[in-house]
Design a protein around this motif. Structure first.
Motif, PDB file in Angstrom:
ATOM      1  N   ARG A  54       0.831  -1.208   0.000  1.00 19.34           N
ATOM      2  CA  ARG A  54       0.000   0.000   0.000  1.00 19.34           C
ATOM      3  C   ARG A  54       0.865   1.258   0.000  1.00 19.34           C
ATOM      4  N   VAL A  55       0.414   2.240  -0.784  1.00 15.83           N
ATOM      5  CA  VAL A  55       1.137   3.507  -0.909  1.00 15.83           C
ATOM      6  C   VAL A  55       0.176   4.650  -0.613  1.00 15.83           C
ATOM      7  N   GLY A  56       0.635   5.622   0.171  1.00  9.56           N
ATOM      8  CA  GLY A  56      -0.200   6.766   0.494  1.00  9.56           C
ATOM      9  C   GLY A  56       0.627   7.971   0.881  1.00  9.56           C
ATOM     10  N   ARG A  57      -0.067   9.059   1.156  1.00  5.44           N
ATOM     11  CA  ARG A  57       0.582  10.322   1.506  1.00  5.44           C
ATOM     12  C   ARG A  57       0.993  10.324   2.970  1.00  5.44           C
ATOM     13  N   GLU A  58       2.191  10.814   3.217  1.00 12.03           N
ATOM     14  CA  GLU A  58       2.654  11.030   4.591  1.00 12.03           C
ATOM     15  C   GLU A  58       1.963  12.272   5.134  1.00 12.03           C
TER      16      GLU A  58
END
Length: 113
Positions: A54-58
């Motif tokens: 999973r990839v997302g905004r910090e």
């Protein structure tokens, strides 16, 4: 003796299977490279060792020397983080969502534009 050697080989194989990348992500532009934390890049690649990925905004950022930087992400108990890779959105408008995308399994190419 032969059984101990066989077990040692099996142990080494298990270590390799655990640590060997299942896939990699390669930032294709300077802008893409800039949003990936340096600690996540190995020779220019983000290494994936398990799926789903999973990839997302910090969202935990602070201003350091005029640039946005990550703050320490606290870990409470045995909870896993929401994402495996947190990208730093440096734009004036948010372009990366907190749950931007996920890669369900290996095999094939994943391309986002």
């Amino acid at each position: 003796m032969a059984q101990a050697k066989h077990q040692a080989i099996a142990d080494k194989q298990q270590i390799l299977d655990t640590l060997r990348p299942k896939s990699v992500l390669q930032p294709m532009t300077a802008e893409a490279t800039d949003v990936v934390p340096e600690s996540q890049l190995i020779e220019g690649y983000v290494v994936i060792v398990r799926f789903p990925f999973r990839v997302g905004r910090e969202s935990r950022v602070k201003l350091v020397n005029g640039r946005l930087g990550r703050t320490e992400r606290p870990k409470f108990g045995n909870e896993d983080p929401n994402n495996d890779l947190y990208l730093i959105d440096r734009g004036s408008l948010l372009n990366i969502s907190r749950g931007h995308f996920f890669h369900p399994e290996g095999g094939g190419r994943l391309s986002t534009h």
